[in-house]
Design a protein around this motif. Structure first.
Motif, short mmCIF file in Angstrom:
data_model
loop_
_atom_site.label_atom_id
_atom_site.label_comp_id
_atom_site.label_asym_id
_atom_site.label_seq_id
_atom_site.Cartn_x
_atom_site.Cartn_y
_atom_site.Cartn_z
N ASP A 150 3.79 -8.96 -6.29
CA ASP A 150 3.81 -9.11 -4.78
C ASP A 150 2.31 -9.85 -4.42
O ASP A 150 1.51 -9.67 -5.31
CB ASP A 150 3.93 -8.00 -4.01
CG ASP A 150 4.77 -8.26 -2.86
OD1 ASP A 150 4.65 -9.08 -2.18
OD2 ASP A 150 5.62 -7.06 -2.40
N ASN B 45 1.21 2.81 -7.41
CA ASN B 45 1.78 1.38 -6.72
C ASN B 45 3.30 1.90 -6.13
O ASN B 45 4.21 2.44 -6.68
CB ASN B 45 2.28 0.47 -7.84
CG ASN B 45 2.75 -0.85 -7.10
OD1 ASN B 45 3.43 -0.75 -5.91
ND2 ASN B 45 2.49 -1.93 -7.57
N TRP C 140 -2.59 -6.23 -4.95
CA TRP C 140 -1.34 -5.47 -5.52
C TRP C 140 -1.56 -5.09 -6.85
O TRP C 140 -1.13 -3.89 -7.32
CB TRP C 140 0.04 -6.31 -5.22
CG TRP C 140 1.19 -5.72 -5.38
CD1 TRP C 140 1.94 -5.03 -4.47
CD2 TRP C 140 1.98 -5.61 -6.64
NE1 TRP C 140 3.07 -4.47 -4.75
CE2 TRP C 140 3.26 -4.83 -6.06
CE3 TRP C 140 2.06 -6.01 -7.87
CZ2 TRP C 140 4.23 -4.45 -7.02
CZ3 TRP C 140 3.18 -5.84 -8.63
CH2 TRP C 140 4.23 -4.95 -8.34
#
Length: 406
Positions: A102, A277, A107
């Motif tokens: 992403d 994440n 990210w």
């Protein structure tokens, strides 16, 4: 540019423990929202996983599990918390294994490493990682964007054009594999050009001390990180160059190969990572790499734990007498015998035949007592050699192949 990327890098031990207790249940809760991860984790209460000890009771997820899951539920095997079309990128690694990517801020969490390298606003990074199918190029570009640097998406090859571009645009930093920078520098000398590169952020290969020293002689500080396509940045060097500091967005364990059992600080084992994440919350993902935790903290002031860096591969599966012997079989043998601390299988040749020796770390004095257990776990007979507790090397190996193939 401040000394640290953010305040997370200098947290106290108490602050880190509180953050772990807060973040782990959230990670498990998100993971349970992904069908593939929920099936893998089984019946677990997210709210009960608030410590490293609780985390260590959960099953390990291996690369082979990713491949199997993706064959059943393309492209990500039900391991992400949002559908494939909601990601900015989809990558393909050998296998094939597919990884999401992403473009939201940092990210891949590579900005922390580039900041430690001294890269920031005002820099132009010549990014010589590949952009084709695999994510390394985008991982480092994301990091450069996070620290405010401009990027030349150079990829690999066409070295003369790389030199020309570096001269014309005034490249100040390099990202790529450790050895390709030397190729560019040597080509620049051949062309009679002088580059302005003073910092190098490298990964994806071994950074040998001699190569680092050569870069230093040329006025380039070269630091390395440890990252994977599945997890992004895991650990990185700072200018102190004493081990690799763990990234703030992962929880790292070092476990005995073939198991999910954490080993003591300083003992070599397999790197297992839980990612914070929210889009791809891999829990206890086994990298297949060997490393060891280091005691203490870095002199640079960053307080997170450190690992010694990449120390080889944990997947030591070896064929002996036509049969595969795997680390998990050695672990099963040890688990079945409480009086055994560690064991090591050594494959050799006797004449034209394979031979197997099992070194058993124990206070027991009779080798025959382990014979049936060896056959049951390894499906092979072998010579059993008893060694004193602590005698086996601290190198992470549970299967050692001493046969010569040349």
């Amino acid at each position: 540019m401040g000394q640290y990327f953010d305040e997370l890098e200098t947290r106290s031990a108490d602050e880190r423990a509180a953050a772990l207790a807060r973040d782990l249940p959230q990670v498990i809760e998100r993971a349970l929202g992904a069908p593939g991860l929920a099936a893998h984790l089984g019946a677990v209460e997210a709210g009960s996983v608030t410590s490293r000890e609780a985390l260590a009771t959960l099953p390990v997820l291996r690369k082979s599990d990713l491949g199997a899951a993706q064959k059943g539920a393309s492209p990500f095997g039900g391991l992400t918390t949002k559908p494939a079309h909601a990601f900015a990128h989809i990558f393909q690694s050998p296998g094939p294994i597919y990884e999401p990517g992403d473009v939201s801020h940092d990210w891949w969490r590579m900005g922390r490493f580039l900041h430690a390298c001294g890269v920031g606003a005002g820099d132009i990074v010549q990014n010589c990682f590949g952009y084709h199918l695999t994510p390394a190029g985008m991982i480092f570009e994301s990091g450069a964007r996070a620290v405010g640097a401009a990027v030349l998406p150079a990829g690999t090859g066409q070295t003369e054009l790389q030199v020309r571009a570096a001269v014309d645009i005034g490249t100040t930093a390099y990202s790529g594999t450790p050895d390709y920078l030397k190729v560019i520098l040597d080509k620049a000398e051949e062309m009679g050009e002088r580059l302005r590169i003073t910092r190098a952020a490298v990964g994806g290969g071994a950074l040998f001390p001699s190569l680092r020293a050569e870069y230093a002689d040329r006025g380039i500080q070269c630091l390395q990180c440890y990252a994977t396509a599945d997890l992004g940045n895991i650990a990185y060097e700072s200018p102190a160059m004493e081990g690799m500091i763990l990234d703030e967005g992962v929880i790292v364990e070092i476990v005995r190969p073939g198991t999910g059992d954490p080993v003591a600080v300083g003992e070599v084992g397999e790197v297992v990572v839980t990612s914070l994440n929210p889009d791809y919350p891999l829990v206890r993902f086994a990298t297949g790499d060997l490393s060891a935790m280091m005691p203490g903290v870095s002199p640079c002031g960053r307080t997170n734990a450190r690992i010694k860096g990449w120390m080889g591969r944990a997947d030591q599966t070896t064929k002996i007498k036509g049969m595969f012997v795997r680390p998990e079989q050695v672990a099963a043998f040890v688990a079945a015998h409480p009086e055994v601390a560690k064991a090591r299988v050594i494959a050799t040749r006797e004449g034209e035949m394979d031979a197997m020796t099992i070194q058993v770390e124990t206070e027991a004095t009779e080798a025959d007592r382990f014979a049936s257990g060896v056959v049951e776990a390894l499906k092979l007979k072998g010579k059993i050699e008893l060694v004193a507790p602590g005698a086996l090397p601290n190198d992470g190996l549970v299967i050692e192949d001493r046969r010569k193939y040349d």
